[in-house]
Design a protein around this motif. Sequence first.
Motif, PDB file in Angstrom:
ATOM      1  N   ARG A 665       0.854  -1.192   0.000  1.00 24.99           N
ATOM      2  CA  ARG A 665       0.000   0.000   0.000  1.00 24.99           C
ATOM      3  C   ARG A 665       0.888   1.239   0.000  1.00 24.99           C
ATOM      4  O   ARG A 665       2.031   1.213   0.435  1.00 24.99           O
ATOM      5  N   TYR A 666       0.330   2.300  -0.441  1.00 26.33           N
ATOM      6  CA  TYR A 666       1.076   3.543  -0.405  1.00 26.33           C
ATOM      7  C   TYR A 666       1.415   3.898   1.039  1.00 26.33           C
ATOM      8  O   TYR A 666       0.631   3.688   1.957  1.00 26.33           O
ATOM      9  N   ARG A 749      -0.818  10.165  -3.905  1.00 26.02           N
ATOM     10  CA  ARG A 749      -1.012   8.717  -4.075  1.00 26.02           C
ATOM     11  C   ARG A 749      -1.836   8.132  -2.934  1.00 26.02           C
ATOM     12  O   ARG A 749      -2.626   7.213  -3.133  1.00 26.02           O
ATOM     13  N   ASN A 750      -1.641   8.684  -1.742  1.00 25.73           N
ATOM     14  CA  ASN A 750      -2.438   8.212  -0.600  1.00 25.73           C
ATOM     15  C   ASN A 750      -3.919   8.491  -0.818  1.00 25.73           C
ATOM     16  O   ASN A 750      -4.775   7.684  -0.474  1.00 25.73           O
ATOM     17  N   GLU A 753      -5.181   5.933  -3.199  1.00 24.76           N
ATOM     18  CA  GLU A 753      -5.315   4.627  -2.547  1.00 24.76           C
ATOM     19  C   GLU A 753      -6.548   4.571  -1.650  1.00 24.76           C
ATOM     20  O   GLU A 753      -7.333   3.629  -1.690  1.00 24.76           O
ATOM     21  N   ILE A 757      -9.216   2.739  -4.006  1.00 20.77           N
ATOM     22  CA  ILE A 757      -8.891   1.336  -3.777  1.00 20.77           C
ATOM     23  C   ILE A 757      -9.459   0.802  -2.467  1.00 20.77           C
ATOM     24  O   ILE A 757     -10.119  -0.234  -2.426  1.00 20.77           O
ATOM     25  N   GLU A 758      -9.210   1.516  -1.384  1.00 19.41           N
ATOM     26  CA  GLU A 758      -9.588   0.998  -0.066  1.00 19.41           C
ATOM     27  C   GLU A 758     -11.086   1.098   0.227  1.00 19.41           C
ATOM     28  O   GLU A 758     -11.614   0.341   1.032  1.00 19.41           O
TER      29      GLU A 758
END
Length: 775
Positions: A665-666, A749-750, A753, A757-758
């Motif tokens: 993960r980032y 990027r966080n 993510e 994604i999360e």
Amino acid sequence: MLVGDGLTLINWEKRSNPTKEEINKFAEEKHLSPIVAELLLERGLTDPAEIETFLHSDAKELQDPFGLHDMDKALELIDEAVESDAKIAIYGDYDADGVTSTSIMKLTLQKLGNKPIFYIPDRFKDGYGPNLDRYKFLADQGIDLLITVDNGVSGKEQIKYMKDRGIKVIVTDHHDLPAELPEADAIVHPTIPGSEYICPYLSGAGVAFKIADALLGDEAMDLIDLAAIGTIADSVALKGENRVIVTEGLKQMKQDHHVGLSALLKKCKVKLSGLDEEEIAFKVAPRINALGRLENASSGVELLTTGDASFAKEIVDETEEINSRRQELVAEAFADAQTQIVAQKDNGVIVLKGNGWHQGILGIVASRTMDQENKPVLATQFDENSGVMKGSGRSPEGFNLFTALDKHRDLFTAFGGHAQACGFSIEEEQLDKLTELLQAEPAEQGFDPHAPVVKKYDLDLTIANLNLDLIKQIRQLAPFGMGNPKPVIKLKNVALTQVKSIGKDGSHLKTMVANQGYQIDAIGFGMFEKARSLNPEICDVYGELGINEWAGRKNLQLMLDDFQISPQAAKIESLKKIYLDYRDKRLSTEIMNHFDDIVFFNETYYQAAKRSNVKAKLIRYDEECDGNNILIYDRPHDIELFKNFIKENRTQHTALFFHTDLTARYLKPDMEKMKTLLKYLYTHQNITEDGMDLVANYLNLQKTDVDFYLKVFFELNFVKIVNGFVEKANASQQRELAESPTYLKRLQRNDVEKILIESNFDDLLSWMSDYDCHC
């Protein structure tokens, strides 16, 4: 909210919209909490004296009883009758207000040393209000004085009869005045023109209490609990003196003063410590009303005036049995009515014909049907004794039932009522004619039965805001009722979980309202089918906050008034028809070739795909997309790129894959770890750039973290490399982490993510709905 057959909608509006600044300023000026301040502003209460009286009602606020019309005449007549030991009769009414009014007057006269008789009309034999035959019966008993309570102001003919018999008459009433008043010896009424009382909203029991106050002084406070029951039961406005009567009456009830009332409260399983106006409205008053609906309500007066505990228990047991029977009869009749309701779905006015329905519950059936359908309703039943249909009518706000029926008065054998309720008798063939004639009335009055019902809510809150202290703040505005409704809370974008059906027929809803890790128990009467059919994963909930006490534990509970699929949920549902969740799928070339276009955010993946056997059109994110069905292959490094893409993406279907080669993960930058590393570098020498793995092990940090932090330090000129060694740089100014391109890119990027994604698919679509062009 869908109601009944699903044709009626409820639109919820905030009662008013004071700004946060207005609320805080008002709260500070008046030394109130923001919640109380907002509720007062919504009710238009801004005057300091008015606020003080509203929030702190007590006995000192009781008004001079001699402010009521003819109070001095009434007292003179009563004093004369008591002193001469005259025979006094009290003529009451069969509802809770009439029963408590009669009880107050009876106990008052007994305290003065008189032994009055009383008469409660029979709903089925005598009808409502003064009945000439019953007046004749009382006159034949040799009475000297007749006192009416909760009725009489419309009894001109009946009272004239009593006067012609030489009987003195005192009318005490609160109902609408007729065009011509009766020629009574005294009329005690709060709205007599020219003598309007300071509290024109008094109930019949309130007027009777004022007479007791004038006659007994402070001793009258022993009877204020009965006045409170009548005030609550009759749904008069809880303003002014009515608030004092209810507030002080509830205090009096907790003193266990009246044997019969105490027995009734015990039977209702009401804890005196938690006694409030809702317990009276939903437990005590319906039981007293049930007596007059199914039997004769005289036993209610006997109950409230007796000093014999065993006799009181007998009446309470009988009352409980009658009330249970009333509940069963209403449930059966209402269920039976549903077929007729469906058959009349296109009618603007619903007319129900009972199939053996008890006449005493027609008003309740009409009321429930009105609530369900938002239409005027007449509920009728054939009466074998009179040979005609007896009926009760109810109508929603915006439709004047009295006006509608009064146009056809010639069809009735008896008729009376007001804008929202009526009672009548009519021949069955005339009822069919009336039903047809009434269908034109909604349009003539400008009433649309299919238009949304507008209801008010008071507070926009989150579940995290709900606690016992909030209940205490809200209760500062109690007692609640007509004119001062209990505040309704709106909870936005919540989920109903653990949905269960409860109740004898399984129609009621027990659920949890949940959001962001918080949840609260909730009960919704008659709402189970709606919860099951709407799949309320994201909805707006409206309800009243309370406490559910079970096994000695107190838990917050929301009594649901409504729940609706929220606008946010509606957006999500619409986006689910467009976007497909491919984030956990394994993509093959065959699957990829089902799409018209495949979109790439990263050049590396784009070039790799071009070297493959994929036949679908491959495009970069900033190129024109002309396919109807597309796949977003990879994830952007900057969330703003994705926002801009979905603002323009008008394709019919879009699959979200968001591929990346990154296995971890980032990294989320940790300030404490960064400080630890920087301090170590500043205090140690001979650390080479190649030896950072040893530093990572020593400080118990991940090597990837150390590499990232070190790159940030270089960019911000915190450290430098001299002859292969890491040294402290001589930075001349303070730098912000966001000035580091590496740090800033990692934050971007966080975001990618976390959001793309999360998150679960609903949360992702919820976020997208703020930017997506389809919304």
